[in-house]
Each structure stands twice: as structure tokens, then as C-alpha cells.
Design an enzyme around this catalytic site. Structure first.
Site, PDB file in Angstrom:
ATOM      1  N   LYS A 195      28.579  61.601  30.336  1.00  0.00           N
ATOM      2  CA  LYS A 195      27.794  60.635  30.922  1.00  0.00           C
ATOM      3  C   LYS A 195      26.964  61.443  31.888  1.00  0.00           C
ATOM      4  CE  LYS A 195      28.286  57.990  34.374  1.00  0.00           C
ATOM      5  NZ  LYS A 195      27.276  57.761  35.034  1.00  0.00           N
ATOM      6  N   GLU A 269      34.753  69.363  39.905  1.00  0.00           N
ATOM      7  CA  GLU A 269      33.911  70.324  40.946  1.00  0.00           C
ATOM      8  C   GLU A 269      33.250  69.202  41.702  1.00  0.00           C
ATOM      9  OE1 GLU A 269      33.358  73.433  40.751  1.00  0.00           O
ATOM     10  OE2 GLU A 269      33.515  73.933  38.403  1.00  0.00           O
ATOM     11  N   CYS A 303      25.604  71.175  45.814  1.00  0.00           N
ATOM     12  CA  CYS A 303      27.114  71.131  46.234  1.00  0.00           C
ATOM     13  C   CYS A 303      27.634  72.139  47.141  1.00  0.00           C
ATOM     14  CB  CYS A 303      27.846  70.877  45.038  1.00  0.00           C
ATOM     15  SG  CYS A 303      27.416  72.175  43.736  1.00  0.00           S
ATOM     16  N   GLU A 401      29.480  66.328  54.421  1.00  0.00           N
ATOM     17  CA  GLU A 401      28.615  66.799  53.510  1.00  0.00           C
ATOM     18  C   GLU A 401      27.282  65.726  53.696  1.00  0.00           C
ATOM     19  OE1 GLU A 401      29.318  66.012  49.164  1.00  0.00           O
ATOM     20  OE2 GLU A 401      28.477  68.112  48.971  1.00  0.00           O
TER      21      GLU A 401
HETATM   22  P1  NAP Z   1      29.179  60.564  42.308  1.00  0.00           P
HETATM   23  O1  NAP Z   1      28.822  59.087  43.017  1.00  0.00           O
HETATM   24  O2  NAP Z   1      30.542  60.981  42.616  1.00  0.00           O
HETATM   25  O3  NAP Z   1      28.625  60.732  41.042  1.00  0.00           O
HETATM   26  C1  NAP Z   1      29.024  61.501  40.040  1.00  0.00           C
HETATM   27  C2  NAP Z   1      29.143  60.925  38.602  1.00  0.00           C
HETATM   28  O4  NAP Z   1      30.323  60.308  38.268  1.00  0.00           O
HETATM   29  C3  NAP Z   1      27.763  60.167  38.142  1.00  0.00           C
HETATM   30  O5  NAP Z   1      27.847  60.262  36.732  1.00  0.00           O
HETATM   31  C4  NAP Z   1      28.337  58.636  38.507  1.00  0.00           C
HETATM   32  O6  NAP Z   1      28.065  57.755  37.924  1.00  0.00           O
HETATM   33  C5  NAP Z   1      29.884  58.812  38.029  1.00  0.00           C
HETATM   34  N1  NAP Z   1      30.915  57.834  38.582  1.00  0.00           N
HETATM   35  C6  NAP Z   1      30.792  57.317  39.579  1.00  0.00           C
HETATM   36  N2  NAP Z   1      31.721  56.573  40.073  1.00  0.00           N
HETATM   37  C7  NAP Z   1      32.651  56.881  38.992  1.00  0.00           C
HETATM   38  C8  NAP Z   1      33.859  56.251  38.686  1.00  0.00           C
HETATM   39  N3  NAP Z   1      34.704  55.458  39.415  1.00  0.00           N
HETATM   40  N4  NAP Z   1      34.745  56.948  37.647  1.00  0.00           N
HETATM   41  C9  NAP Z   1      33.878  57.673  36.829  1.00  0.00           C
HETATM   42  N5  NAP Z   1      32.684  58.133  37.043  1.00  0.00           N
HETATM   43  C10 NAP Z   1      31.929  57.830  38.142  1.00  0.00           C
HETATM   44  O7  NAP Z   1      28.375  61.835  43.044  1.00  0.00           O
HETATM   45  P2  NAP Z   1      26.670  61.805  43.094  1.00  0.00           P
HETATM   46  O8  NAP Z   1      26.454  61.153  44.550  1.00  0.00           O
HETATM   47  O9  NAP Z   1      25.993  61.361  41.808  1.00  0.00           O
HETATM   48  O10 NAP Z   1      26.571  63.386  43.425  1.00  0.00           O
HETATM   49  C11 NAP Z   1      26.795  63.901  44.435  1.00  0.00           C
HETATM   50  C12 NAP Z   1      28.070  64.660  44.966  1.00  0.00           C
HETATM   51  O11 NAP Z   1      28.212  65.642  43.729  1.00  0.00           O
HETATM   52  C13 NAP Z   1      28.120  65.357  46.087  1.00  0.00           C
HETATM   53  O12 NAP Z   1      29.191  65.330  46.706  1.00  0.00           O
HETATM   54  C14 NAP Z   1      28.213  66.988  45.618  1.00  0.00           C
HETATM   55  O13 NAP Z   1      28.677  67.804  46.578  1.00  0.00           O
HETATM   56  C15 NAP Z   1      28.871  66.818  44.095  1.00  0.00           C
HETATM   57  N6  NAP Z   1      28.516  68.145  43.208  1.00  0.00           N
HETATM   58  C16 NAP Z   1      29.397  68.952  43.203  1.00  0.00           C
HETATM   59  C17 NAP Z   1      29.168  69.823  42.315  1.00  0.00           C
HETATM   60  C18 NAP Z   1      30.066  71.119  42.228  1.00  0.00           C
HETATM   61  O14 NAP Z   1      29.827  72.111  41.370  1.00  0.00           O
HETATM   62  N7  NAP Z   1      31.237  71.355  43.042  1.00  0.00           N
HETATM   63  C19 NAP Z   1      27.728  70.069  41.793  1.00  0.00           C
HETATM   64  C20 NAP Z   1      27.117  69.083  42.010  1.00  0.00           C
HETATM   65  C21 NAP Z   1      27.200  68.036  42.877  1.00  0.00           C
HETATM   66  P3  NAP Z   1      26.635  56.943  38.493  1.00  0.00           P
HETATM   67  O15 NAP Z   1      25.572  58.042  38.938  1.00  0.00           O
HETATM   68  O16 NAP Z   1      26.008  55.973  37.866  1.00  0.00           O
HETATM   69  O17 NAP Z   1      26.950  56.738  39.723  1.00  0.00           O
END
Ligand code: NAP
Ligand code: MG
Length: 490
Positions: A195, A269, A303, A401
Site C-alpha cells: 500500500k 522503519e 526519516c 521529529e
Molecule cells: P504515517 O502516517 O505513519 O503513514 C505511513 C503509511 O502508513 C501510509 O501508507 C499510511 O497511509 C499508512 N497508515 C496510516 N495509518 C495506518 C494504520 N493505522 N495502519 C496501517 N497503515 C496506516 O507516516 P507518514 O506521515 O506517511 O510518513 C512520515 C513518517 O514516516 C515520518 O515519521 C518518517 O520519519 C517516517 N519514515 C521513516 C522511514 C524509515 O526508513 N525509518 C522512511 C521514511 C519515512 P496514508 O498515507 O493513507 O495515511
């Protein structure tokens, strides 16, 4: 002497120079709406629901994306489950050919994919074309090489695929995160239901076209677009054997809880608040270039972004003055312009989050230095790159963050203090050390609680090198042998 049409224009009386616009000329076709990619075909969602995806630099709607509901996720998991035994039985050299073909097609379609990534995500074309896409292709090439060598990867063991992998990725590196998830899973004989993030589905769907072009067997990769609820359904599905998630720590914790009483494998991650540590003996020009990436690379939507800058006190004034000069040279604007350094923030929500943190920094008494005072474009989601000085470690901008083009600058006196400040965070994804002394590098690297430590460099990625976090930045690694081991049972 600057020649005509060289791309540089003289503004006022030959003193101020600026770049002429250099917009990307490739026009990419985008369908009015996209279905889900299930069992090798694009299908309309059984939910009958669609949502718009927009260009964050213009707020223009690019397309309508299917929102997968329960029956859609059911169909995708069923397709992955049905396809898995044959995919795992395929001669490993044959599986390798599929991965190799994917990598080659990505290379051939790089320009188109880069333009689409930039339109949907807001990142500058120079980044999507020169950073994201080459890494995406490399990741598939690298894992193509492992398909028939898994027994050598894990000597004396008998590595077997896990089955169906549910993979959920964020919007900051849409294609790259997809490659990080799919390539090792497929190499090990698993099938996938993936997804993409709600705001960045377009390149994932373009990759689906590539899977069709290279005749990837139906069901091996299924792409279900949608929002958080769709992700939840994948996580909860009983026939899914492994969850790989990249995203926020908050959602990561929910997923960990949902998997806790199951036998699903899990890798997470998550977020970060990574420190750059500049010692007084560092090569300052290089260190400033490293530190400035923490502000502008992918608008800070990284990230592992070096979002805290720890500077040895004796050189603090000089570093701040150089940073001030360097930040003024950043060019913010049309992400499709080849000279743009800083593009648009990915969504209105993310922009609101970044603004909230900038306000909190000001309220808590830190001083802000902006890239420029020029007015922002009327449409689109824009945030001037900036850094804060007079920051206390207790302030929000130093602890949480931000995921935007904002850097918090602080100082330290001794290596001991640098270590304690650097490790004083619930996160532990990455860190950067800048010094000309090798022994200091090794000593610091050993004591920093971070999954990746870069020395005299930053944001250097390689598919052979494992990436992942400590503490609330998650567990498990992606890339290298460690990444591969997350997709097999032995
Ligand atoms: P997010 O809100 O956690 O979303 C990540 C993914 O999870 C999206 O596809 C999201 O769908 C989905 N999602 C949301 N709620 C969910 C749930 N309850 N159950 C399952 N899936 C769910 O994060 P984001 O705002 O998109 O991304 C930013 C974050 O990602 C930052 O904190 C960043 O540090 C982290 N990040 C970490 C890495 C790493 O390698 N460590 C790499 C990149 C990003 P939707 O898009 O539809 O909400
Ligand atoms: Mg978008």
C-alpha cells in the site's frame, strides 16, 4: 563571461545573477482515474470509492485513485497467496531475471517516473531523477543477484520464503520505499500486497505497468491504494505472514500492537531526530554542505534527516554565519525546474505540522534564520527552509521529529557532551560525525545509539548496506544481508 542562453541571466546592472527558468520538458500522461492492481490486472475497486491525488506545488488534481476496501484487500491477499507457491518454486535464476527486467525497465523509463514522482510528491526533479530513481533501479539489480545465492547468504541454513508480505510505505520516497520493500521480498520467493501512501500513489501504479510489461506472474505483486484504514486491513489480515512498515512512530506502535498476538513477522522503519556533530577540527566547507542537506534534501521529508546540528562551541559563530550564507543560496520553487533545490511540502497536513513546530520554536525563544523573505507562491504548499539558533535541548524543535526544512542548531564543549546530547532522544535512526580525526570518528560511532552513522558525509545509501533504527526508530534492517534475512525463515 557568461554566454547568451547559458541559463544565467543578469538582473540589476550585472551585479545580481539568477538562473533562467529550466522547466522539465517531458510531458507525462496521467489517466483520469486508476484502479487497483490485483492479480496482474488493473481492476475497479469493489468499494466503488476514489480519492483525488494532487500536485502539492500547484494544488491541481492529477488523478483519481481507487480506495481499497475490505473486499479489495481480501482479493489482493488471495491473489498473493495463490501466486506464492509457484513463485517460490520457480528456478531462482528465473526469479532473478524478473527482478533484473524490472530494474532495466525502471532505468529505461527513468525520466517519466522521475517527472511523475516530482508532480505527485513535490520534490525537485533534480532529486527524483538523480537520487531516487538510480537507487530504485540499484535496489532491484542488487536483489536480482541474491535470488540464486540465498544458501550462500546464510551458510549452513535452509532459507525459505515467509509467504505473503503486507507492505505499507510513506510518501517521502514513494518509489524508493517501494523498491526497498518489494525487491528483497520477491528475491526470497515471497509475494506481496503493498500500500503506497495516500498522497503518492501514481508512481506505484506506473510500476504496476512495468510489472505487466515484463510479464511478472499475476498475483506476485498486488498494489492496493487507499488511506490508513486500507493499511489496517492488510495488517489485520490472517493470511498475511509478514508486515513491513515504514512510516511514523505513532502508526508503527499501533501496528506492533496489532501484530503482537499473531505469528506475523514484523519490521518497522520509523521516525528520527538525527544529529550532525561538527567538531572544531572538521573540514568546515564539507560539514556545512552536509548540515544544509538536513534542511533542504527532499524538503526535510527524510526519516534520517540530520535535523539537529551539534556544533563544538569554539566554532559555533563561524558555522552559524556560514550556514546563514549558504541557506540564502537555496532556490525554492517549481519542483519541475532543473535548478530548484527546494520543492513543495507534500500535503497541507504536513505543512500545518511544520508550521506548528516553527511557531513553537519562536514561542519557546529560539531565533530563526530563513532562506529568504520573498513572498511564497499563492498556490501550493510552501515552507521556507530555515534554521534555529539559541535552541535549548528541552524545546520541542530539538526533541520532536518535524519532517520539514527546519534545523535546530545547538552547541557542545566536549565529545562526552556531544554523545550525551546526541543520544538524548527517543529515536536512533542515523547520525553524522564531522572531524578530521579517524580515532574520534570510531570512538563516537561506537557510542552513538543510531542504526546508521555517517562520517564526513551524510545521506549516502547503498542497497548492500543495511539501514534501520534503534529505540523508537524501529527494528529490523532494510538492505544488505540483514535486510534479506527479514524475508526468510531458516
Ligand atoms: P504515517 O502516517 O505513519 O503513514 C505511513 C503509511 O502508513 C501510509 O501508507 C499510511 O497511509 C499508512 N497508515 C496510516 N495509518 C495506518 C494504520 N493505522 N495502519 C496501517 N497503515 C496506516 O507516516 P507518514 O506521515 O506517511 O510518513 C512520515 C513518517 O514516516 C515520518 O515519521 C518518517 O520519519 C517516517 N519514515 C521513516 C522511514 C524509515 O526508513 N525509518 C522512511 C521514511 C519515512 P496514508 O498515507 O493513507 O495515511
Ligand atoms: Mg500527490
Amino acid at each position: 563571461m557568461i554566454e547568451e542562453n547559458s541559463g544565467l541571466h543578469a538582473e540589476a546592472a550585472g551585479t545580481e545573477w539568477s538562473y533562467a527558468p529550466a522547466p522539465e520538458s517531458l510531458k507525462v500522461e496521467i489517466a483520469e482515474k486508476y484502479g487497483l492492481f490485483i492479480n496482474g490486472r488493473f481492476v475497479a475497486p469493489k468499494s466503488h470509492k476514489y480519492f483525488p491525488t494532487i500536485n502539492p506545488a500547484s494544488e491541481e488534481t492529477l488523478s483519481q485513485i481507487a480506495e481499497a476496501g475490505g473486499r479489495d484487500v481480501e482479493a489482493a491477499v488471495a491473489a498473493a497467496k495463490a501466486a506464492q507457491p509457484a513463485w517460490a518454486r520457480l528456478k531462482p535464476t528465473e526469479r532473478a531475471k524478473f527482478l533484473f527486467r524490472i530494474a532495466r525497465r525502471i532505468q529505461e523509463r527513468t525520466n517519466e517516473l522521475a517527472v511523475l514522482e516530482t508532480m505527485d510528491n513535490g520534490k525537485p526533479i533534480a532529486e527524483s531523477r538523480n537520487v531516487d530513481l538510480p537507487l530504485v533501479a540499484q535496489h532491484f539489480f542488487y536483489h536480482a543477484g541474491w535470488c540464486d545465492k540465498l544458501k550462500y547468504a546464510f551458510p549452513g541454513r535452509d532459507p525459505k520464503p515467509l509467504g505473503v508480505c503486507g507492505q505499507i510505505i510513506p510518501w517521502n520516497f514513494p518509489l524508493l520505499m517501494m523498491a526497498w520493500k518489494l525487491a528483497p521480498a520477491l528475491a526470497c520467493g515471497n509475494t506481496c500486497v503493498i500500500k503506497p501512501a495516500e498522497t503518492t500513489s501514481l508512481t506505484a501504479l506506473r510500476l504496476a505497468e512495468i510489472f505487466r510489461e515484463i510479464d511478472l506472474p499475476p498475483g506476485v505483486v498486488n498494489i492496493v491504494t487507499g488511506a490508513g484504514a486500507t493499511g489496517q486491513m492488510i495488517v489485520r489480515h490472517k493470511a498475511v505472514n509478514k508486515i513491513a512498515f515504514t512510516g511514523s512512530t505513532e502508526v508503527g506502535k499501533q501496528i506492533a500492537a496489532a501484530c503482537a498476538d499473531t505469528d506475523k513477522r514484523l519490521t518497522l522503519e520509523l521516525g528520527g531526530k538525527s544529529p550532525h556533530i561538527i567538531f572544531e577540527n572538521a573540514a568546515l566547507d564539507q560539514a556545512i554542505e552536509g548540515a544544509i542537506t538536513g534542511i533542504y534534501f527532499n524538503q526535510g521529508h527524510v526519516c534520517c534527516a540530520g535535523s539537529r546540528l551539534l556544533v563544538q562551541e569554539s566554532i559555533l559563530d563561524e558555522v552559524v554565519s556560514r550556514l546563514r550564507e549558504r541557506i540564502k543560496s537555496l532556490r525554492m520553487g517549481d519542483p519541475l525546474d532543473k535548478n530548484t533545490d527546494v520543492g513543495a511540502i507534500n500535503s497541507a497536513e504536513q505543512l500545518a505540522t511544520v508550521r506548528y513546530y516553527i511557531e513553537s520554536g519562536l514561542e519557546e525563544g529560539a531565533s530563526i534564520i530563513n532562506s529568504s523573505d520573498e513572498p511564497l507562491p499563492e498556490r501550493g504548499y510552501w515552507c521556507r527552509p530555515c534554521f534555529f539558533t539559541d535552541v535549548q535541548p528541552s524545546q520541542l524543535i530539538a526533541r520532536e521529529e518535524i519532517f520539514g526544512p527546519v534545523l535546530a542548531v545547538m552547541s557542545f564543549r566536549t565529545p562526552e557532551e556531544a554523545i550525551s546530547k546526541a543520544n538524548n532522544t527517543p529515536y536512533g535512526l542515523a547520525a553524522g560525525i564531522w572531524t578530521d580525526k579517524g580515532s574520534k570518528m570510531f570512538e563516537m560511532a561506537k557510542r552513538l545509539k543510531a542504526g546508521v552513522v555517517w562520517c564526513n558525509g551524510y545521506n549516502l545509501f547503498d542497497p548492500a548496506s543495511p539501514f534501520g533504527g534503534y529505540k523508537e526508530s524501529g527494528f529490523g534492517r532494510e538492505g544488505g544481508l540483514q535486510g534479506l534475512s527479514a524475508y526468510v525463515r531458516m
